[in-house]
Design a protein around this motif. Structure first.
Motif, PDB file in Angstrom:
ATOM      1  N   MET A 108      82.911  10.667 -56.072  1.00  0.00           N
ATOM      2  CA  MET A 108      81.875   9.655 -55.880  1.00  0.00           C
ATOM      3  C   MET A 108      81.367   9.121 -57.222  1.00  0.00           C
ATOM      4  N   PHE A 109      81.347   9.985 -58.228  1.00  0.00           N
ATOM      5  CA  PHE A 109      80.815   9.587 -59.525  1.00  0.00           C
ATOM      6  C   PHE A 109      81.772   8.666 -60.295  1.00  0.00           C
ATOM      7  N   ALA A 110      83.080   8.927 -60.202  1.00  0.00           N
ATOM      8  CA  ALA A 110      84.060   8.243 -61.049  1.00  0.00           C
ATOM      9  C   ALA A 110      84.061   6.719 -60.904  1.00  0.00           C
ATOM     10  N   PRO A 111      84.138   6.150 -59.688  1.00  0.00           N
ATOM     11  CA  PRO A 111      84.143   4.679 -59.588  1.00  0.00           C
ATOM     12  C   PRO A 111      82.855   4.055 -60.110  1.00  0.00           C
ATOM     13  N   ALA A 112      81.720   4.681 -59.819  1.00  0.00           N
ATOM     14  CA  ALA A 112      80.448   4.152 -60.315  1.00  0.00           C
ATOM     15  C   ALA A 112      80.410   4.167 -61.841  1.00  0.00           C
ATOM     16  N   PHE A 113      80.910   5.253 -62.427  1.00  0.00           N
ATOM     17  CA  PHE A 113      80.970   5.344 -63.890  1.00  0.00           C
ATOM     18  C   PHE A 113      81.855   4.247 -64.472  1.00  0.00           C
ATOM     19  N   TYR A 116      80.099   0.694 -64.033  1.00  0.00           N
ATOM     20  CA  TYR A 116      78.950   0.539 -64.929  1.00  0.00           C
ATOM     21  C   TYR A 116      79.401   0.398 -66.376  1.00  0.00           C
ATOM     22  N   THR A 117      80.315   1.260 -66.808  1.00  0.00           N
ATOM     23  CA  THR A 117      80.770   1.224 -68.197  1.00  0.00           C
ATOM     24  C   THR A 117      81.502  -0.076 -68.509  1.00  0.00           C
ATOM     25  N   VAL A 126      81.794  -8.128 -66.314  1.00  0.00           N
ATOM     26  CA  VAL A 126      82.537  -7.955 -65.067  1.00  0.00           C
ATOM     27  C   VAL A 126      83.094  -6.547 -65.023  1.00  0.00           C
ATOM     28  N   GLN A 127      83.379  -6.072 -63.801  1.00  0.00           N
ATOM     29  CA  GLN A 127      83.852  -4.702 -63.646  1.00  0.00           C
ATOM     30  C   GLN A 127      85.358  -4.583 -63.799  1.00  0.00           C
ATOM     31  N   GLN A 128      86.085  -5.683 -63.701  1.00  0.00           N
ATOM     32  CA  GLN A 128      87.530  -5.637 -63.874  1.00  0.00           C
ATOM     33  C   GLN A 128      87.897  -5.547 -65.349  1.00  0.00           C
ATOM     34  N   VAL A 129      88.852  -4.674 -65.655  1.00  0.00           N
ATOM     35  CA  VAL A 129      89.372  -4.559 -67.014  1.00  0.00           C
ATOM     36  C   VAL A 129      90.804  -5.088 -67.001  1.00  0.00           C
ATOM     37  N   ALA A 233      88.373  -0.271 -60.890  1.00  0.00           N
ATOM     38  CA  ALA A 233      87.673   0.976 -60.542  1.00  0.00           C
ATOM     39  C   ALA A 233      88.155   1.607 -59.248  1.00  0.00           C
ATOM     40  N   THR A 234      89.429   1.408 -58.908  1.00  0.00           N
ATOM     41  CA  THR A 234      89.975   2.042 -57.716  1.00  0.00           C
ATOM     42  C   THR A 234      91.458   2.307 -57.900  1.00  0.00           C
ATOM     43  N   VAL A 235      91.932   3.382 -57.279  1.00  0.00           N
ATOM     44  CA  VAL A 235      93.362   3.681 -57.264  1.00  0.00           C
ATOM     45  C   VAL A 235      93.872   3.711 -55.829  1.00  0.00           C
ATOM     46  N   ALA A 236      93.160   3.028 -54.959  1.00  0.00           N
ATOM     47  CA  ALA A 236      93.609   2.798 -53.576  1.00  0.00           C
ATOM     48  C   ALA A 236      93.872   4.078 -52.799  1.00  0.00           C
ATOM     49  N   GLY A 237      93.065   5.101 -53.026  1.00  0.00           N
ATOM     50  CA  GLY A 237      93.223   6.337 -52.265  1.00  0.00           C
ATOM     51  C   GLY A 237      94.412   7.174 -52.660  1.00  0.00           C
TER      52      GLY A 237
END
Length: 323
Positions: A108-113, A116-117, A126-129, A233-237
């Motif tokens: 739960m912490f990893a995507p939020a981190f 935000y970063t 933006v959240q996309q890198v 911020a996702t690896v699609a499960g």
């Protein structure tokens, strides 16, 4: 005949792109669970590893590119995965907390981190890198010219594919042919007996979790690079799918390879069905194709879970005074 061969080449190449990260992450989970620590934080570690390494590529791509940049990014992914997995190791081993809850918290912490970063670091908030993909190898010298095998395995590929196979070979050797592997398996099966023979169970379990962190972090990068040009911020499960691969593979490297190839093929059908000629004409909604990997996971686990034999002490915190 040419169209059929082109379809087979397309399927095999895409299958490797999806199978290799599953293989790497599942092997990481194997080291952790073989030591006695359940690591369901693989998803979160993948996110952190992918974020740190893709951010590194984003910052460095103006000054370097190609395989050198990718190799450095792989080191960043592994290092960040190790650091993040330390949290799970400390909670599970030192504090003897519930390993499922610890892993869930990290997931739960990893995507939020990452979100935000990314917004803080990037000037456009933006959240996309984003990154430029300069890592694809058009054809491996000499090997790419081999009839049939060349187009299947050595053309339009990535160095991460060969690194994944190398990790499988090394993991098999380490697990079954080294003193560390023997001690790792002993700590996952009967830690009290291992402790009585002078094995430091805490150190071995730390090593198992940190190895899983390094491989899961690497798997996050290996998943993103061939399939996208940005990280959101996702690896699609994929971390959870890697857990299914680990269970289906019975915590054994070669079986994990077979399971990874199977689920990689299912993911290929789900993601690249539009490029497969005989599937294009079928009146099947795209949402059905996207469900295939997860339906396959449920079906396979339903038929194999009764025969699954996890390490006996997996998930059980070790208490040296409770022999």
């Amino acid at each position: 005949m040419s169209d059929l061969f082109d379809t087979i080449v397309f399927l095999v190449q895409q299958m490797w792109f999806f199978s290799i990260p599953l293989l790497i992450v599942a092997l990481g989970g194997m080291f952790s669970e073989r030591s006695g620590v359940v690591n369901i934080a693989l998803e979160g570690i993948m996110v952190v590893g992918a974020f740190c390494s893709i951010l590194f590529i984003n910052l460095m791509q103006d000054s370097m590119s190609g395989q050198g940049l990718l190799l450095l990014a792989m080191l960043v992914a592994m290092g960040s995965g190790v650091l993040f997995s330390l949290l799970h190791a400390y909670a599970s081993i030192n504090l003897r907390s519930n390993q499922t809850i610890s892993g869930t918290a990290l997931n739960m912490f990893a995507p939020a981190f990452a979100i935000y970063t990314a917004r803080v670091i990037q000037t456009n908030s933006v959240q996309q890198v984003e990154f430029t993909n300069t890592f694809r190898i058009p054809s491996v010298p000499l090997l790419g010219d081999i009839p049939i095998l060349g187009p299947l395995f050595f053309q339009r590929t990535y160095i991460t594919t060969f690194i994944g196979i190398a990790i499988l070979i090394i993991a098999t050797f380490v697990l079954y042919k080294t003193r560390f592997g023997l001690r790792l398996r002993a700590c996952g099966e009967h830690p009290q007996a291992a402790d009585s023979m002078g094995v430091n169970v805490f150190k071995i379990r730390y090593a198992g979790v940190l190895l899983s962190g390094a491989l899961a972090g690497l798997g996050g990068l290996v998943f993103v690079v061939p399939t996208s040009t940005n990280f959101n911020a996702t690896v699609a499960g994929y971390g959870f799918l890697a857990l299914a691969v680990l269970i289906f593979g019975q915590w054994k490297p070669l079986r994990i390879l077979v399971a990874a190839l199977f689920f990689g093929l299912m993911k290929t059908v789900a993601s690249a069905y539009s490029g497969i000629s005989f599937l294009q004409g079928l009146p099947i909604p795209s949402d059905i194709y996207k469900m295939i990997p997860y339906l396959a996971t449920l079906i396979v686990l339903a038929f194999t879970s009764k025969r699954s034999q996890a390490p006996r002490a997996s998930g059980v915190p070790y208490d040296r005074g409770g022999r």
